[in-house]
Enzyme design. Structure first.
Site, PDB file in Angstrom:
ATOM      1  N   HIS A 112       0.847  -1.191   0.000  1.00 15.59           N
ATOM      2  CA  HIS A 112       0.000   0.000   0.000  1.00 15.59           C
ATOM      3  C   HIS A 112       0.883   1.243   0.000  1.00 15.59           C
ATOM      4  O   HIS A 112       1.858   1.308   0.745  1.00 15.59           O
ATOM      5  CB  HIS A 112      -0.917  -0.014   1.232  1.00 15.59           C
ATOM      6  CG  HIS A 112      -1.860   1.146   1.259  1.00 15.59           C
ATOM      7  ND1 HIS A 112      -2.979   1.198   0.458  1.00 15.59           N
ATOM      8  CD2 HIS A 112      -1.824   2.305   1.944  1.00 15.59           C
ATOM      9  CE1 HIS A 112      -3.601   2.352   0.667  1.00 15.59           C
ATOM     10  NE2 HIS A 112      -2.921   3.042   1.563  1.00 15.59           N
ATOM     11  N   GLU A 146     -10.008  -6.038   7.630  1.00 18.15           N
ATOM     12  CA  GLU A 146     -10.015  -4.578   7.727  1.00 18.15           C
ATOM     13  C   GLU A 146      -9.229  -3.978   6.561  1.00 18.15           C
ATOM     14  O   GLU A 146      -8.053  -4.329   6.368  1.00 18.15           O
ATOM     15  CB  GLU A 146      -9.365  -4.155   9.053  1.00 18.15           C
ATOM     16  CG  GLU A 146      -9.555  -2.683   9.363  1.00 18.15           C
ATOM     17  CD  GLU A 146      -8.666  -2.234  10.526  1.00 18.15           C
ATOM     18  OE1 GLU A 146      -8.420  -1.032  10.634  1.00 18.15           O
ATOM     19  OE2 GLU A 146      -8.213  -3.116  11.286  1.00 18.15           O
ATOM     20  N   LEU A 147      -9.849  -3.095   5.786  1.00 17.70           N
ATOM     21  CA  LEU A 147      -9.209  -2.548   4.580  1.00 17.70           C
ATOM     22  C   LEU A 147      -7.880  -1.869   4.923  1.00 17.70           C
ATOM     23  O   LEU A 147      -7.844  -0.949   5.735  1.00 17.70           O
ATOM     24  CB  LEU A 147     -10.151  -1.538   3.907  1.00 17.70           C
ATOM     25  CG  LEU A 147      -9.586  -0.871   2.646  1.00 17.70           C
ATOM     26  CD1 LEU A 147      -9.460  -1.867   1.502  1.00 17.70           C
ATOM     27  CD2 LEU A 147     -10.437   0.318   2.242  1.00 17.70           C
ATOM     28  N   ASP A 148      -6.804  -2.331   4.293  1.00 15.36           N
ATOM     29  CA  ASP A 148      -5.456  -1.788   4.507  1.00 15.36           C
ATOM     30  C   ASP A 148      -5.088  -1.791   5.995  1.00 15.36           C
ATOM     31  O   ASP A 148      -4.322  -0.934   6.449  1.00 15.36           O
ATOM     32  CB  ASP A 148      -5.343  -0.355   3.936  1.00 15.36           C
ATOM     33  CG  ASP A 148      -5.555  -0.327   2.421  1.00 15.36           C
ATOM     34  OD1 ASP A 148      -5.165  -1.304   1.749  1.00 15.36           O
ATOM     35  OD2 ASP A 148      -6.126   0.661   1.920  1.00 15.36           O
TER      36      ASP A 148
HETATM   37  C1  GAR Z   1       1.173   0.575  -6.148  1.00 12.56           C
HETATM   38  O1  GAR Z   1       1.618   1.853  -5.796  1.00 12.56           O
HETATM   39  C2  GAR Z   1       0.486  -0.079  -4.973  1.00 12.56           C
HETATM   40  O2  GAR Z   1       1.030   0.291  -3.749  1.00 12.56           O
HETATM   41  C3  GAR Z   1      -0.914   0.451  -5.112  1.00 12.56           C
HETATM   42  O3  GAR Z   1      -1.164   0.414  -6.488  1.00 12.56           O
HETATM   43  C4  GAR Z   1       0.051   0.655  -7.196  1.00 12.56           C
HETATM   44  C5  GAR Z   1       0.180  -0.393  -8.263  1.00 12.56           C
HETATM   45  O4  GAR Z   1       1.225  -0.072  -9.145  1.00 12.56           O
HETATM   46  N1  GAR Z   1      -1.845  -0.351  -4.377  1.00 12.56           N
HETATM   47  C6  GAR Z   1      -2.874   0.155  -3.711  1.00 12.56           C
HETATM   48  O5  GAR Z   1      -3.154   1.332  -3.705  1.00 12.56           O
HETATM   49  C7  GAR Z   1      -3.706  -0.873  -2.971  1.00 12.56           C
HETATM   50  N2  GAR Z   1      -4.490  -0.255  -1.948  1.00 12.56           N
HETATM   51  P1  GAR Z   1       1.773  -1.165 -10.170  1.00 12.56           P
HETATM   52  O6  GAR Z   1       0.572  -1.744 -10.911  1.00 12.56           O
HETATM   53  O7  GAR Z   1       2.672  -0.388 -11.076  1.00 12.56           O
HETATM   54  O8  GAR Z   1       2.498  -2.221  -9.368  1.00 12.56           O
END
Ligand code: GAR
Length: 195
Positions: A112, A146-148
């Site tokens: 996250h 729990e979300l995140d």
């Molecule tokens: C990443 O920054 C990850 O932390 C976030 O999505 C992006 C995916 O990037 N995840 C979340 O926000 C989940 N709550 P990527 O597809 O280039 O790996």
């Protein structure tokens, strides 16, 4: 536990974190193999990254399901087919049902883009900037209902500097993410985190 550790990676988009895992395996920094990459979006670029590395891919399009329970039941069955040691959420942008989470309890990790418990949910970089934070970063945690909110395994941080905007901060955090995810998974491979 399989040797090397067997992973199923779930994505929704670009897959830069998936690429970081592929690179870490290729470099010998992570003793793991990716059994499959699963996307809920047919157009996720990460699928191309997986194919280029010779990894099996599957698309389970959430638009083909009328409700979250039936989608997650199909997803759980698909994941289980590959018998992974760990299920790796790498930009998988869906809220998961308790039944799915329970099935892979303790074996499903998420990355996250914030220093949890700060800024769960979306738009984390913008929110950190608006709050005037001095630092920001990323968190890897075990997935719970729990979300995140599951137990934190590792975090990495960077300063927020004058002139940083959402894009520059996102780029800094991505660098941290790409380093941290392979390190944590290698921690499981070495038994530093129990499975
Ligand atoms: C990443 O920054 C990850 O932390 C976030 O999505 C992006 C995916 O990037 N995840 C979340 O926000 C989940 N709550 P990527 O597809 O280039 O790996």
């Amino acid at each position: 536990m399989n040797t090397p550790l067997s992973l199923v990676v779930l994505i929704s988009g670009n897959g830069s974190n998936l690429q970081a895992l592929l690179d870490a395996i290729a470099d010998g920094r992570m003793q793991a193999r990716i059994a499959a990459v699963i996307s809920n979006r047919p157009d996720a670029f990460g699928l191309e990254r997986a194919k280029a590395a010779g990894i099996a891919t599957a698309v389970l399009d959430h638009k083909a399901y009328t409700d979250r329970d039936s989608y997650d039941a199909a997803l759980a069955a698909l994941i289980a087919d590959y018998r992974p040691d760990l299920v790796i959420l790498a930009g998988f942008m869906r809220i998961l049902t308790p039944a799915l989470i329970q099935r892979f309890a303790g074996r499903m990790l998420n990355i996250h883009p914030s220093l949890l418990p700060k800024y769960p949910g979306l738009h984390t970089h913008r929110r950190a900037l608006e709050a005037g934070e001095a630092e920001h970063g990323c968190t890897i945690h075990t997935v719970t209902a729990e979300l995140d909110g599951g137990p934190i395994l590792a975090q990495a941080s960077c300063p927020i500097e004058t002139g940083d905007d959402e894009a520059s901060l996102a780029a800094k955090v991505r660098v941290l993410e790409h380093r941290l995810y392979p390190e944590v998974i290698q921690g499981f491979a070495e038994g530093r985190f129990p499975l």
